[in-house]
Design an enzyme around this catalytic site. Sequence first.
Site, mmCIF file in Angstrom:
data_model
loop_
_atom_site.group_PDB
_atom_site.id
_atom_site.type_symbol
_atom_site.label_atom_id
_atom_site.label_comp_id
_atom_site.label_asym_id
_atom_site.label_seq_id
_atom_site.Cartn_x
_atom_site.Cartn_y
_atom_site.Cartn_z
ATOM 1 N N SER A 1 55.049 -32.206 60.931
ATOM 2 C CA SER A 1 54.491 -33.450 61.465
ATOM 3 C C SER A 1 53.208 -33.817 60.739
ATOM 4 O O SER A 1 52.494 -32.938 60.212
ATOM 5 C CB SER A 1 54.198 -33.284 62.959
ATOM 6 N N TYR B 1 50.948 -28.517 70.204
ATOM 7 C CA TYR B 1 51.996 -29.098 69.367
ATOM 8 C C TYR B 1 51.599 -29.095 67.897
ATOM 9 O O TYR B 1 52.351 -28.620 67.034
ATOM 10 C CB TYR B 1 52.289 -30.522 69.835
#
Length: 283
Positions: free
Chosen positions: A174, A187
Amino acid sequence: MSDTIGMIHEDGLPGHETTLKPKPAWQPRFRGSDRLKGKVAIITGADSGIGRAVAALYAREGADIAIVYLLEDDDAAETRRIVEAEGRKAITLKADVGDKQMCERAVAETLKAFGRIDIVVNNAGEQHPDQDITDISEQQLRRTFQTNIFGMFFMVQAARPHLKAGAAIVNCTSVTMYQGSKELLDYSSTKGAITAFTRSLSENLISEGIRVNAVAPGPIWTPLNPCGGASAEKLEHFGESTPIGRPGQPNEVAPAFLFLACEDASYMSGQVLHPNGGVVVNG
């Protein structure tokens, strides 16, 4: 064919794509050119979002698909329909990738159905926004790491004995790994681990002719954000901070996964592609 692998408990994640408005764009935008002809891909989180778009594009390019998903039976069935509409075969496998035995069973069922595995796409992930690090419970921290990075280890461990020279592994990291995210501490930390995993696994497998790469999407319109606790205000302006000024669509990310899986990327391993709306990052 559909199998339920193990016991899975509903808690609202990862969310149904059928409920999203507007609907994410998963449709491949160009004709196929047989770049994955005769290949078999196992794709985690393939019921919706980026995973669905990757499954659709891989199928258009000639691959049969094992659709691994957590809970959403209707979304998984729709992805299977999409793959079959491209003239390819598909199976749906309901499994929690954070469970090692479930990953082993998913691989076994894929081999039973198709006889081989050529591509592993580790796409499944979850996120839980928190304003302060003290708000992150031990249970949430363990679960986020269990799904996002342990699941990749487990899936690759299960598939590794069956991957031959020419196989490809593509992981989903990400933009938060590079930029950080003040509300996604656990995350974004897992995404940093995924990037390190990708580079290290590439070094480990490249002599065997197996390439390992990753894709680091920016803000993409999938069930992950609206069903993962993002505030209404954040969703209203989702993706607007990118240089392009809007969120991306799954079918704008899937081509990166295709490139890394096919022979077009035969000289690439240990690398990360960045479909992120123009955000400039290092790495």
